[in-house]
Write a protein that holds these residues in place. Structure first.
Motif, PDB file in Angstrom:
ATOM      1  N   GLN A  91      20.013  73.399  44.539  1.00  0.00           N
ATOM      2  CA  GLN A  91      19.887  72.515  43.137  1.00  0.00           C
ATOM      3  C   GLN A  91      19.630  71.106  43.189  1.00  0.00           C
ATOM      4  O   GLN A  91      19.196  70.380  44.666  1.00  0.00           O
ATOM      5  CB  GLN A  91      21.708  71.587  43.425  1.00  0.00           C
ATOM      6  N   LEU A  92      18.174  70.897  42.565  1.00  0.00           N
ATOM      7  CA  LEU A  92      17.292  69.561  42.592  1.00  0.00           C
ATOM      8  C   LEU A  92      18.463  68.489  41.967  1.00  0.00           C
ATOM      9  O   LEU A  92      18.908  67.987  41.326  1.00  0.00           O
ATOM     10  CB  LEU A  92      16.410  69.485  41.195  1.00  0.00           C
ATOM     11  N   GLN A  93      17.992  67.758  42.833  1.00  0.00           N
ATOM     12  CA  GLN A  93      18.214  66.398  43.012  1.00  0.00           C
ATOM     13  C   GLN A  93      18.326  65.198  42.676  1.00  0.00           C
ATOM     14  O   GLN A  93      19.011  63.613  42.110  1.00  0.00           O
ATOM     15  CB  GLN A  93      19.174  66.383  44.376  1.00  0.00           C
ATOM     16  N   SER A  94      17.104  65.303  43.033  1.00  0.00           N
ATOM     17  CA  SER A  94      16.074  63.932  42.702  1.00  0.00           C
ATOM     18  C   SER A  94      14.750  63.924  42.677  1.00  0.00           C
ATOM     19  O   SER A  94      14.306  65.200  43.113  1.00  0.00           O
ATOM     20  CB  SER A  94      16.490  62.140  43.231  1.00  0.00           C
ATOM     21  N   ILE A  95      14.083  63.145  41.862  1.00  0.00           N
ATOM     22  CA  ILE A  95      12.016  63.625  41.583  1.00  0.00           C
ATOM     23  C   ILE A  95      11.305  62.065  41.995  1.00  0.00           C
ATOM     24  O   ILE A  95      12.347  60.951  41.482  1.00  0.00           O
ATOM     25  CB  ILE A  95      12.083  64.209  40.488  1.00  0.00           C
ATOM     26  N   VAL A  96      10.529  62.035  42.297  1.00  0.00           N
ATOM     27  CA  VAL A  96      10.068  60.827  42.601  1.00  0.00           C
ATOM     28  C   VAL A  96       8.429  61.099  41.626  1.00  0.00           C
ATOM     29  O   VAL A  96       7.782  61.942  41.729  1.00  0.00           O
ATOM     30  CB  VAL A  96       8.942  60.388  44.003  1.00  0.00           C
ATOM     31  N   CYS A  97       8.049  60.368  40.339  1.00  0.00           N
ATOM     32  CA  CYS A  97       7.407  60.349  39.347  1.00  0.00           C
ATOM     33  C   CYS A  97       6.448  59.654  39.421  1.00  0.00           C
ATOM     34  O   CYS A  97       6.433  58.630  40.244  1.00  0.00           O
ATOM     35  CB  CYS A  97       7.962  60.807  37.884  1.00  0.00           C
ATOM     36  N   PHE A 110      15.861  68.424  46.467  1.00  0.00           N
ATOM     37  CA  PHE A 110      16.453  69.106  46.294  1.00  0.00           C
ATOM     38  C   PHE A 110      18.327  69.671  47.583  1.00  0.00           C
ATOM     39  O   PHE A 110      17.646  69.205  48.915  1.00  0.00           O
ATOM     40  CB  PHE A 110      16.426  70.755  46.378  1.00  0.00           C
ATOM     41  N   THR A 111      19.159  70.134  47.156  1.00  0.00           N
ATOM     42  CA  THR A 111      20.053  70.186  47.683  1.00  0.00           C
ATOM     43  C   THR A 111      20.902  71.442  48.133  1.00  0.00           C
ATOM     44  O   THR A 111      20.405  71.521  47.427  1.00  0.00           O
ATOM     45  CB  THR A 111      21.484  69.001  47.750  1.00  0.00           C
TER      46      THR A 111
END
Length: 780
Positions: A718-724, A777-778
């Protein structure tokens, strides 16, 4: 009242110019001089300690025995709104000083005498207090140092050879186009050409660069940036870096330019970069134009931008949203680690950061912001300044020690390495372990069909993003030009794991036909980091291509990318013999050591043990190993499997603290010239190597370590966080983080934007997911 006897202590002296003075915030938490009880600065070592509930100042006194501290308390001055502004008498902008904004009170505390208000005029106190208050604070000192080391000369500016001077027809226009600004003078031949167009939107057709490529003339000066004081923008195309020229006045005079008559007419490269970075602002409004409301509470604390530090903030926010980092470093009920210098201890600074971000103590509206009457808008928080952490993790690093914008993904890898090298009570407590997995490389000879498997341990992958331009979308490149077809993350992973043909000689059949190569996952991690490589070199400048990546809200299934390992019907290639390695000492460094009177055999051993490039390190090694029984025995030729027993026991112990057994540590050090950092990389890239085969190695005979990660299925993430990243260049722009968390009041999973000190709830992050640079992702 009796006079305090400690005010005349011999160790009571003002801080030296090279000493750090921690008089802004506590070295073990983010309590500061702005808190009601203030900050106690030790007058013996200048450590800053809080005086509130945690009372790290008292802990410092208990551990060091230093009795005297200067309590500094700062309060914001009230602004009088009922007075008319003073009449302007000249056109000038006066910089607001700290004295204009704050009232500061001070008192001296003696822990030994239990005196809360020692006479500040007694003994040596006046000069020491004066020195503390006049010294640069730690954060300002490190910032100045970073800017000072930012731009230096290079061999091409120091050894500049100029051609015979000729009269330059004009300095106000590019010799190859009509541009009259952003002009650069070649200091070698006097050619005038326009610069690149990447900086701050200033026009340019890169004719100065084209001239350099055609002539190999590297050093240029920006004509509009020259000042009578001798300052100017100097760029070396050979180094591809901004430089300084100590002899600029003479080099300009060679082309008939009197530097004393010049006037600065254009912004410098640094001014343009800072101005551009300040412009980058991710939208803080909703789709209907309303200002997004700030969010406060534990886990919703922002970080102040220290000047191009958003790459650090975005990565840190993503990491400390994960349970591995929270469990490892957020320990509010534990006493801080005992260390002589808390500001220089990574464990302490990571715990300080975890407490600041996760406790909720500092997540509150900025009380210094004056709200508009009758406004319902809530001011954002002030944000924590991670100055000590930034200095510590960037120390001695050629990039992260500077004030320039850096690559967020490279910083993540650097931080992972520092954490892995640090001390952990138990190897299982290293949070980076949950990011590690085994990547399998399979090679099959195109001629004989025999195969070879190699397994490397990693903690991330970088996937290439295919760029397919949309026809007639524009003529430019990067963010503001060409549009590209969207791709899926699955397509990027398919490319990453696809077969390719590589040219190699087969050790089994001696064929030169090559090999079929494919990479798959032997195991997968709990936390999976994927870097989307959108940066490409355009005119030798790293430029970002704006390719959208579609990432579903549904879990990503990676089961198809797991390898089944060697098949029973496959014939494995024979292992190649390990070549015998003969150590060759660095001749220049060897000569330095020999000139000091050391025997050649000892010099060669010292160079072999210390990396073969540093005379001082080798000399220190010699002094420490003078009494070794084999110090005068010549170095014997060795293979990768031998010579491990001669490695430094301290380095083996350091690697042992990370759970690496002595045999593997010794072999890794032998394979990397004794470099601990490289040895750590070697261990991670050789997970199946048991280490030294010596019979007397008890550790080598023990059970092999379990490979990191798991091969269990299904492998769903599952997508947990992103850096843009916003901007077209890795050296400019702005980074932010989007993190999925439970809402502090409703408890519902939501996405939140962490934009430096600003933290707000986001209702729609689909577009941001398409343009993310780093994905976390986790496993679910």
């Amino acid at each position: 009242m009796a006079r305090c006897s400690h005010v005349d202590a011999a160790d009571l002296r003002p801080p030296a110019a090279t000493q750090a003075v921690y008089r802004e915030d506590c070295t073990q938490c983010f309590d500061s001089i702005d808190d009601p009880s203030g900050l106690n600065v030790c007058l013996h070592c200048f450590n800053g300690g809080c005086t509130g509930d945690r009372n790290h100042a008292l802990l410092h006194n208990t551990r060091t025995g230093h009795p005297l501290a200067l309590n500094i308390r700062r309060t914001r001055k009230k602004v009088q709104r009922d007075e008319p502004p003073p009449k302007l008498t000249k056109l000038a902008i006066a910089a607001e000083t700290e004295e204009d904004r704050y009232d500061t009170t001070m008192r001296v505390v003696c822990y030994a005498c239990r005196d809360e208000d020692v006479d500040k005029s007694s003994g040596r106190l006046p000069t020491v207090i004066d020195g503390v208050m006049k010294a640069l604070t730690f954060s300002k000192r490190e910032e100045v140092k970073a800017w000072e080391q930012e731009i230096v000369p290079c061999e091409h500016t120091l050894c500049l050879s100029q051609e015979t001077p000729e009269k330059i027809e004009g300095l106000n226009q590019c010799s190859m186009c009509d541009l009259k600004e952003n002009l650069w003078l070649c200091l070698v031949c006097g050619h005038v050409g326009c610069g690149r167009s990447q900086f701050g939107g200033i026009g340019g057709n890169s004719h100065a660069l084209a001239h350099s490529n055609a002539t190999s003339h590297g050093v240029v000066v920006k004509l509009g940036s020259i000042t009578p004081e001798g300052n100017a923008d100097i760029y070396c195309y050979t180094c591809n870096e901004e430089r300084t020229d100590p002899e600029l006045a003479a080099h300009l005079a060679h082309w008939g330019i009197n530097i004393a008559e010049r006037e600065k007419t254009e912004k410098s490269l640094m001014e343009l970069q800072i101005e551009q970075n300040l412009r980058w602002e991710f939208s803080m409004t909703s789709d209907d134009g309303k200002e997004l409301q700030p969010v406060f509470g534990p886990g919703f604390t922002g970080l102040k931008n220290l000047g191009n530090s958003c790459y650090l903030s975005s990565i840190v926010q993503c990491l400390f949203s994960l349970p591995e980092f929270q469990t490892r470093y957020h320990r509010p009920d534990e006493v801080p680690p005992e260390t002589r210098s808390p500001a220089e201890d990574l464990e302490t600074q990571l715990r300080k950061l975890a407490d600041g971000l996760l406790s909720g103590r500092y997540s509150k509206p900025d009380s210094d912001v004056i709200s508009v009457p009758d406004s319902t808008e809530v001011p954002h928080q002030k944000g924590l300044a991670p100055s000590m952490f930034k200095h510590l993790v960037g120390r001695d690093h050629p990039e992260f020690s500077t004030m320039r914008q850096q690559d967020a993904f490279e910083f993540l890898l650097h931080l992972f390495k520092l954490i892995s090298l640090s001390r952990h009570p138990d190897r299982s407590l290293n949070p980076v372990n949950n990011f590690r997995f085994c990547l399998e490389q399979r090679l099959q000879c195109l001629s004989c069909g025999k195969v070879r498997y190699k397994v490397d341990e990693q903690d991330n992958i970088s996937v290439q993003v295919p760029a397919r331009p949309i026809a007639d979308s524009g003529t430019g490149s990067g963010e503001s030009g060409t549009s590209y077809e969207s791709v899926t993350l699955k397509e990027c992973l398919d490319i990453f794991t696809a077969e390719e043909v590589v040219e190699m000689r087969c050790p089994g059949c001696n064929s030169q036909d090559g090999f079929r190569k494919r990479s798959l996952f032997r195991t997968l991690p709990q936390q999976f980091v994927i870097n989307a490589r959108r940066f490409h070199l355009i005119n030798w400048v790293p430029t970002k291509l704006n390719v959208p990546i579609e990432v579903s809200d549904e879990p990503l299934d990676l089961t198809a990318y797991l390898s089944e390992g060697p098949r029973p019907d496959e014939e494995l290639l024979p292992e190649e013999e390990t070549p015998v390695v003969t150590f060759t000492p660095n001749p220049a460094v060897l000569e330095q050591l020999l000139s000091m009177g050391f025997p050649q055999v000892r010099c060669e051993k010292a160079l072999q043990a210390t990396g073969n490039n540093d005379a001082e390190a080798a000399m220190n090694w010699l002094f420490a190993h003078m009494d070794d029984p084999d110090i005068d025995q010549p170095i014997a030729p060795s293979s990768a499997q031998s010579g491990t027993s001669q490695q430094d026991p301290e380095k083996i112990a350091q690697l042992g603290e990370m759970g690496i057994d002595a045999a593997r540590a010794a072999k890794a050090l032998a394979a990397t010239g004794g470099d601990v950092n490289r040895a750590l990389d070697w261990v991670f890239s050789h997970p199946d190597d048991p280490g030294d085969d010596a019979a007397d190695s008890d550790t080598a005979q023990g059970e092999a370590q379990e490979p990191p990660g798991t091969a269990s299925t299904p492998a769903r993430y599952q997508l947990q966080s992103i850096v843009c990243h916003k901007g077209s260049s890795v050296h400019a722009g702005h980074y932010v983080a989007f993190i999925r968390k439970k809402h502090p009041t409703t408890g519902e999973p939501s996405w939140f934007l962490f934009n430096d000190e600003k933290v707000v709830k986001m209702d729609n992050v689909d577009e941001m997911k398409q343009h993310a640079y780093v994905y976390f992702f986790t496993r679910v």
